[in-house]
Design a protein around this motif. Structure first.
Motif, PDB file in Angstrom:
ATOM      1  N   UNK A 101       0.855  -1.191   0.000  1.00 40.87           N
ATOM      2  CA  UNK A 101       0.000   0.000   0.000  1.00 40.87           C
ATOM      3  C   UNK A 101       0.884   1.231   0.000  1.00 40.87           C
ATOM      4  N   UNK A 102       0.566   2.171  -0.879  1.00 43.41           N
ATOM      5  CA  UNK A 102       1.338   3.406  -0.906  1.00 43.41           C
ATOM      6  C   UNK A 102       0.947   4.293   0.278  1.00 43.41           C
ATOM      7  N   UNK A 103       1.937   4.857   0.915  1.00 39.85           N
ATOM      8  CA  UNK A 103       1.692   5.760   2.034  1.00 39.85           C
ATOM      9  C   UNK A 103       1.037   7.043   1.522  1.00 39.85           C
ATOM     10  N   UNK A 104      -0.089   7.400   2.100  1.00 35.61           N
ATOM     11  CA  UNK A 104      -0.808   8.632   1.748  1.00 35.61           C
ATOM     12  C   UNK A 104      -0.852   9.513   2.987  1.00 35.61           C
ATOM     13  N   UNK A 105      -0.124  10.618   2.937  1.00 38.16           N
ATOM     14  CA  UNK A 105      -0.003  11.472   4.124  1.00 38.16           C
ATOM     15  C   UNK A 105      -0.776  12.777   4.002  1.00 38.16           C
ATOM     16  N   UNK A 106      -1.238  13.118   2.803  1.00 42.39           N
ATOM     17  CA  UNK A 106      -1.993  14.364   2.613  1.00 42.39           C
ATOM     18  C   UNK A 106      -3.345  14.227   3.303  1.00 42.39           C
ATOM     19  N   UNK A 107      -3.644  15.070   4.306  1.00 39.86           N
ATOM     20  CA  UNK A 107      -4.911  14.946   5.048  1.00 39.86           C
ATOM     21  C   UNK A 107      -6.138  15.139   4.165  1.00 39.86           C
ATOM     22  N   UNK A 108      -5.962  15.783   3.012  1.00 36.06           N
ATOM     23  CA  UNK A 108      -7.097  15.982   2.110  1.00 36.06           C
ATOM     24  C   UNK A 108      -7.542  14.669   1.471  1.00 36.06           C
ATOM     25  N   UNK A 109      -6.694  13.638   1.543  1.00 38.52           N
ATOM     26  CA  UNK A 109      -7.013  12.336   0.971  1.00 38.52           C
ATOM     27  C   UNK A 109      -7.334  11.319   2.061  1.00 38.52           C
ATOM     28  N   UNK A 110      -7.846  11.815   3.159  1.00 39.17           N
ATOM     29  CA  UNK A 110      -8.228  10.959   4.285  1.00 39.17           C
ATOM     30  C   UNK A 110      -9.205   9.882   3.807  1.00 39.17           C
ATOM     31  N   UNK A 111      -8.932   8.642   4.160  1.00 42.90           N
ATOM     32  CA  UNK A 111      -9.795   7.520   3.784  1.00 42.90           C
ATOM     33  C   UNK A 111      -9.265   6.701   2.630  1.00 42.90           C
ATOM     34  N   UNK A 112      -8.255   7.225   1.925  1.00 46.44           N
ATOM     35  CA  UNK A 112      -7.773   6.539   0.732  1.00 46.44           C
ATOM     36  C   UNK A 112      -7.026   5.251   1.074  1.00 46.44           C
ATOM     37  N   UNK A 113      -6.180   5.286   2.090  1.00 42.71           N
ATOM     38  CA  UNK A 113      -5.427   4.077   2.448  1.00 42.71           C
ATOM     39  C   UNK A 113      -6.365   2.982   2.953  1.00 42.71           C
ATOM     40  N   UNK A 114      -7.405   3.380   3.669  1.00 39.45           N
ATOM     41  CA  UNK A 114      -8.381   2.398   4.154  1.00 39.45           C
ATOM     42  C   UNK A 114      -9.072   1.712   2.967  1.00 39.45           C
ATOM     43  N   UNK A 115      -9.486   2.529   1.998  1.00 42.58           N
ATOM     44  CA  UNK A 115     -10.146   1.981   0.817  1.00 42.58           C
ATOM     45  C   UNK A 115      -9.213   1.032   0.074  1.00 42.58           C
ATOM     46  N   UNK A 116      -7.942   1.415  -0.072  1.00 47.73           N
ATOM     47  CA  UNK A 116      -6.965   0.590  -0.795  1.00 47.73           C
ATOM     48  C   UNK A 116      -6.730  -0.736  -0.061  1.00 47.73           C
ATOM     49  N   UNK A 117      -6.630  -0.673   1.255  1.00 48.68           N
ATOM     50  CA  UNK A 117      -6.406  -1.899   2.036  1.00 48.68           C
ATOM     51  C   UNK A 117      -7.540  -2.892   1.818  1.00 48.68           C
ATOM     52  N   UNK A 118      -8.779  -2.397   1.874  1.00 50.56           N
ATOM     53  CA  UNK A 118      -9.936  -3.271   1.672  1.00 50.56           C
ATOM     54  C   UNK A 118      -9.952  -3.813   0.240  1.00 50.56           C
ATOM     55  N   UNK A 119      -9.637  -2.962  -0.708  1.00 50.19           N
ATOM     56  CA  UNK A 119      -9.617  -3.346  -2.121  1.00 50.19           C
ATOM     57  C   UNK A 119      -8.612  -4.477  -2.377  1.00 50.19           C
ATOM     58  N   UNK A 120      -7.392  -4.320  -1.867  1.00 53.12           N
ATOM     59  CA  UNK A 120      -6.360  -5.332  -2.110  1.00 53.12           C
ATOM     60  C   UNK A 120      -6.648  -6.623  -1.356  1.00 53.12           C
ATOM     61  N   UNK A 121      -7.248  -6.517  -0.171  1.00 47.23           N
ATOM     62  CA  UNK A 121      -7.633  -7.727   0.558  1.00 47.23           C
ATOM     63  C   UNK A 121      -8.613  -8.551  -0.268  1.00 47.23           C
TER      64      UNK A 121
END
Length: 353
Positions: A101-121
């Motif tokens: 999973x790519x690290x997403x640190x920009x607060x404006x993209x809050x929720x993106x890493x969660x979505x990616x984790x679920x998607x890849x699972x």
């Protein structure tokens, strides 16, 4: 076709002890997988993964990597990075897999890493399905795909639809499971409950992560034709004002000639009158009346042009404000994208085979 992978557990051995058959060792319990980091564990918790899904997720040894490292590791993943933004990948040899999973640190993209984790699972889950299970899901997923309204998601799915059909269904399995709120199929909803205690929470993360970029893109799409139209109108108005100014300059030169002629006629009338001849006085009065009328017309046109210039300047100020806003949106968009997408200078060069 990649083989489905199923864990193989040791078989119980029975031995004779003291004249009777006793169990030498019981069937070993399935291996319990642990999260690779607290952040990975939090992603599993926040996306409401079931125990089964968490174990499947952890089994892939998921890890979070910064942008450049991520793209280096995921460069062989089957994604068109020119048309889509790559934020996660599931890599498998058919037996073992890994999630990055790519690290997403920009607060404006809050929720993106969660979505990616679920998607890849869900990609890992699809990997373990039998051909029969995939076939049963395919028709349901394709029907559900017809309910997608989001233009970005439609474009992504259309890209996959034109290629390998098993890959297409695989992507439907992950995209619809994490991004489509209403699947329109109770059986399909029930299927996803084995992976998410509350799938709506995952969809909410997906919506939130796309909302910022979607809003910016929507505003840009609305502003661009408006700015083009304003620019065309302003150019036409500027050309009109320039022609009107040129005409008034010619008009002014004509008035100057009329004034010179009027002055000469006045002198002639006065000289003639001093000799007792008033025949030129009437000519002078008529010429002066025409001159004053032309001056009045000229001044009226000057006022109209000044009013038009004032309106043009107001329109230009409004146009400039919209241009500034458009540029700010573009800069914001670039700022957000630069945090997650490789710039041309950052492209990872392919490794020689």
């Amino acid at each position: 076709m990649k083989k489905s992978w199923h864990p193989i557990f040791p078989i119980s051995l029975w031995i004779l002890v003291g004249g009777g058959w006793l169990s030498g060792c019981s069937l070993l319990a399935p291996k319990v997988y642990k999260p690779t980091s607290p952040q990975i564990e939090q992603l599993a918790i926040d996306t409401m993964m079931t125990q089964k899904a968490q174990q499947l997720f952890y089994q892939q040894e998921p890890r979070i990597e910064p942008k450049k490292t991520f793209h280096k590791l995921c460069r062989k993943a089957s994604h068109n990075t020119e048309k889509t933004i790559l934020l996660g990948c599931f890599i498998s040899d058919g037996y073992e897999g890994s999630i990055i999973i790519q690290s997403v640190t920009d607060p404006r993209l809050d929720g993106m890493m969660e979505m990616v984790a679920a998607h890849e699972m869900l990609h890992a889950a699809y990997q373990q399905l039998s051909n029969e299970e995939r076939s049963q899901l395919a028709s349901k997923l394709k029907r559900a795909a017809k309910r997608v309204k989001d233009e970005h998601l439609l474009a992504v799915l259309k890209e996959y639809e034109s290629g390998d059909q098993d890959l297409y269904v695989n992507e439907l399995h992950s995209h619809l499971g994490t991004s489509l709120g209403d699947l329109g199929d109770p059986e399909l909803e029930e299927y996803y409950r084995q992976y998410f205690r509350d799938r709506k929470q995952v969809v909410a993360f997906s919506d939130r992560s796309r909302r910022v970029l979607a809003k910016i893109e929507s505003q840009v799409d609305q502003l661009e034709p408006e700015l083009n139209s304003l620019e065309i109108n302003l150019k036409a108005e500027k050309d009109y004002i320039q022609r009107a100014e040129d005409d008034l300059k010619t008009y002014y030169r004509d008035l100057e000639r009329m004034k010179t002629n009027l002055t000469r006629l006045k002198q002639q009338a006065e000289a003639s009158l001093s000799r007792g001849d008033d025949s030129l006085v009437n000519d002078f009065e008529q010429a002066r009346s025409r001159f004053n009328s032309e001056v009045g017309e000229f001044n009226g046109q000057i006022q109209q042009l000044q009013d038009r210039i004032q309106q043009f300047n107001q329109q230009y100020d409004a146009y400039s404000q919209k241009v500034n806003f458009y540029n700010e949106l573009a800069a914001t968009n670039r700022s957000i994208l630069s945090s997650i997408k490789l710039a041309p200078s950052e492209k990872v060069k392919p490794v020689a085979p």
